[in-house]
Scaffold this active site. Structure first.
Site, PDB file in Angstrom:
ATOM      1  N   ASP A 247      -3.824  -9.924  -8.627  1.00 42.93           N
ATOM      2  CA  ASP A 247      -4.088  -9.049  -9.769  1.00 42.93           C
ATOM      3  C   ASP A 247      -2.908  -8.218 -10.283  1.00 42.93           C
ATOM      4  OD1 ASP A 247      -4.234  -7.695  -7.359  1.00 42.93           O
ATOM      5  OD2 ASP A 247      -6.231  -6.857  -7.687  1.00 42.93           O
TER       6      ASP A 247
ATOM      7  N   GLU B 281     -19.295  -7.053  -6.025  1.00 48.50           N
ATOM      8  CA  GLU B 281     -17.889  -7.321  -5.724  1.00 48.50           C
ATOM      9  C   GLU B 281     -17.467  -8.721  -6.166  1.00 48.50           C
ATOM     10  OE1 GLU B 281     -14.108  -6.459  -3.561  1.00 48.50           O
ATOM     11  OE2 GLU B 281     -15.617  -5.354  -4.667  1.00 48.50           O
TER      12      GLU B 281
ATOM     13  N   GLU C  33       0.824  -1.213   0.000  1.00 51.00           N
ATOM     14  CA  GLU C  33       0.000   0.000   0.000  1.00 51.00           C
ATOM     15  C   GLU C  33       0.859   1.264   0.000  1.00 51.00           C
ATOM     16  OE1 GLU C  33      -3.003  -0.117  -0.613  1.00 51.00           O
ATOM     17  OE2 GLU C  33      -3.841  -2.009   0.121  1.00 51.00           O
TER      18      GLU C  33
ATOM     19  N   GLU D  24     -11.625  -0.849 -11.262  1.00 49.42           N
ATOM     20  CA  GLU D  24     -11.071  -1.778 -12.247  1.00 49.42           C
ATOM     21  C   GLU D  24     -11.866  -1.860 -13.548  1.00 49.42           C
ATOM     22  OE1 GLU D  24      -9.408  -2.409  -8.395  1.00 49.42           O
ATOM     23  OE2 GLU D  24     -11.525  -2.553  -9.016  1.00 49.42           O
TER      24      GLU D  24
END
Length: 602
Positions: free
Chosen positions: A325, A440, A189, A492
């Site tokens: 991902d 989701e 992060e 996304e």
């Protein structure tokens, strides 16, 4: 004398007009301007207010003597002239006046939403990591270094919000990377949001203060590689790192976490000329490359890996969605950022795309027989059989843009076609639900035939749907579950829609994007911003109940989601994909320019 005064008067008038014109150019959103005017806008900003100086953090990370770093033999950035890679962006022609008006209206609407939400962040959560948009409060969810502020810098610049950008830069200059609200720092992060945000804002604005703060943070992250193997930890022990002590690598981590550290540190090495930042990520990615074709699903890495033992092969769960991902996303992007000079990334990209096409992507059975693709998961059985699990999630929606980008860079039109179908698969999921938003996580029924027509079979879908405990009668036909019905303001889907628009020039993607934006904005709007939607399967007025919202707004709402919506309605020379590559937080980094292109620009 009269002639002299008249000349002076005309001079004053002319000078005034020039000043007014320049002021107008500076205060308008960049994409409203043509190339020459926008170039002037950039020059004025670059040569304008540079008075802000970096306030050094309370701890100097560059002075720490690390036990294992730097190594005796450091890997250096490629020094050759960058290759002239194939064009990524479509060659756009002129647009009609009516199309320009419609596009500009849509873009301005997105900008207005950003400004309103940004003002709420300034009012209620300034210098904190995130805004709670319902209660109008702030919170620190990472390290307490104003994640939303740093994450939003480049969006402020891109949208032409100069005063807000200058204010944010002045605030960023005061961030203290020597103190934190937590004793452990999340490498992933911190890398994608903070370091990525600082570097991209520097690349766009050329403000030295931003590079200075990026170097401070880069030195902190560099300490995360101070292990016996010189491979990274997942969380940095802040106190131990300040002492230069050897850090202990966790036993098992999701593959996306270490696999998504390369782009930012490489760009920092390019911007500073300091190879140490590139050295550590090159070693890490060579480790990934070593095992790529030795896993239980060659070409892909399992969801969980062990950096400590370098076990990349024993696990059996594979996905391109959450937990994996951005590992895959960064492979073609590293190839572009290094100017095609590191063949490892070309090879890794080809291997992953081929494996994903064979094992992961499936065409769902649908009533209207739409020819789209969805990215699922795979479980490798004891006998080595790869079994498809037709479950997907919003986090997997990046894959359409990633595969298409690989197709452009590697001159594989079939990859671009696959990426197009994947992007349209996520767009289909959006429009299928009454709210206009995809959930989701969800399941669908794969077509039995791998080629040709995929005929709808109501009895097959019904049987599959009723066999799943999560099935609801309100689900659209074709979907068997909405296992996680939330929408977390994720980017996304619009990311891939934007990228495919820029790569193909297909204006239908702009209409898809607008429908998505209208649905998201309406469903998530609250008093002080936009909030997480708890259930996108609700219909009618039920979808807009206050108790269908959660007091939660991630920094990527500013950094990614609204940025991508803004960009798809902007002139295509704003962040040309042949000039920039975007990290997983949508932060644009400058791509190296081959000699021939440099002479063209001159």
């Amino acid at each position: 004398m009269i002639g002299s005064r008249r000349w002076q008067s005309r001079t004053v008038i002319a000078a005034t007009l020039i000043v007014i014109t320049l002021w107008f150019l500076m205060t308008q959103p960049t994409p409203d301007l043509g190339y020459e005017a926008r170039h002037l806008y950039d020059l004025m900003n670059r040569e304008g207010s540079h008075a802000v100086k970096s306030q050094k953090s309370s701890f100097d990370w560059s002075k720490v003597k690390l036990k294992h770093l730097p190594p005796a033999n450091m890997t250096r950035l490629p020094k050759q002239t960058p290759k002239k890679l194939p064009p990524v962006q479509h060659a756009f022609g002129p647009e009609s006046a009516s199309d320009a008006r419609k596009r500009t209206q849509r873009r301005n609407t997105v900008r207005t939403v950003f400004v309103e939400d940004w003002n709420s962040y300034r009012k209620f959560a300034w210098m904190q990591d995130a805004l709670n948009p319902i209660s109008g409060t702030g919170k620190d969810q990472f390290a307490g270094w104003a994640a939303t502020l740093v994450d939003s810098l480049d969006t402020l610049w891109i949208m032409g919000l100069k005063e807000e950008f200058d204010e944010a830069v002045a605030a960023v200059a005061t961030i203290d990377f020597g103190n934190t609200t937590t004793y452990r720092i999340n490498m992933f992060e911190t890398n994608i949001r903070y370091l990525g945000g600082l570097l991209s804002a520097y690349d766009l604005s050329n403000r030295q203060v931003l590079l200075d703060k990026a170097v401070e943070l880069g030195d902190l992250l560099y300490a995360g590689y101070n292990t016996e193997s010189m491979l990274p930890v997942d969380f940095i022990d802040f106190s131990a790192a300040q002492k230069g002590l050897e850090l202990s690598i966790e036993g098992s981590v999701v593959s996306a976490s270490p696999g998504s550290l390369s782009l930012e540190m490489t760009r920092l090495a390019q911007a500073t000329g300091n190879d140490k930042y590139y050295d550590v990520v090159d070693r890490l990615m060579r480790t990934f490359a070593k095992y790529q074709n030795e896993t239980k699903l060659p070409g892909l890495w399992p969801m969980w890996v062990s950096i400590r033992t370098q076990d990349f092969v024993s696990r059996s769960e594979f996905t391109l969605a959450g937990n994996a991902d951005s590992l895959y996303e960064y492979l073609p992007k590293m190839y572009a950022l290094l100017g095609g000079l590191e063949p490892m990334y070309e090879s890794m990209t080809r291997s992953y795309v081929e494996a994903a096409r064979k094992h992961m992507f499936f065409r769902p059975m649908l009533p209207n027989e739409e020819d789209i693709l969805i990215s699922g998961n795979v479980q490798v059985k004891y006998d080595g059989t790869a079994e498809l699990d037709p479950e997907s999630e919003h986090l997997a929606c990046f894959i359409g843009g990633s595969v298409a980008l690989a197709g452009k860079l590697l001159e594989r039109p079939d990859y671009v076609e696959t990426g197009d179908k994947l992007a349209k698969g996520c767009a289909f999921a959006y429009k299928s639900f009454a709210s206009g938003i995809m959930p989701e996580r969800f399941n669908m029924v794969p077509c039995k035939e791998t080629t040709g027509r995929c005929k709808w079979d109501d009895s097959t879908w019904t049987a599959e749907a009723l066999s799943r405990p999560e099935f609801r009668e309100s689900l659209p036909k074709g979907f068997t579950t909405a296992k996680d019905p939330r929408y977390l303001l994720r980017p996304e889907a619009i990311e891939s829609v934007f990228l495919l628009y820029r790569m193909t020039g297909d204006s239908k993607y702009q209409d898809i994007a607008w429908d998505m934006f209208v649905s998201i904005e309406r469903a998530s709007r609250v008093a002080h911003g936009h909030a997480t939607v708890l259930d996108v399967t609700e219909v009618g007025d039920e979808a807009f109940r206050v108790d269908n919202l959660q007091d939660y707004m991630e920094s990527f709402w500013f950094a990614e989601t609204l940025k991508y919506f803004y960009l798809i309605f902007s002139p295509p020379d704003l962040l040309d994909l042949d000039e920039y590559v975007l990290n997983t937080e949508a932060h644009p980094f400058k791509r190296p320019i081959p000699k021939s292109k440099e002479s063209e620009k001159a």
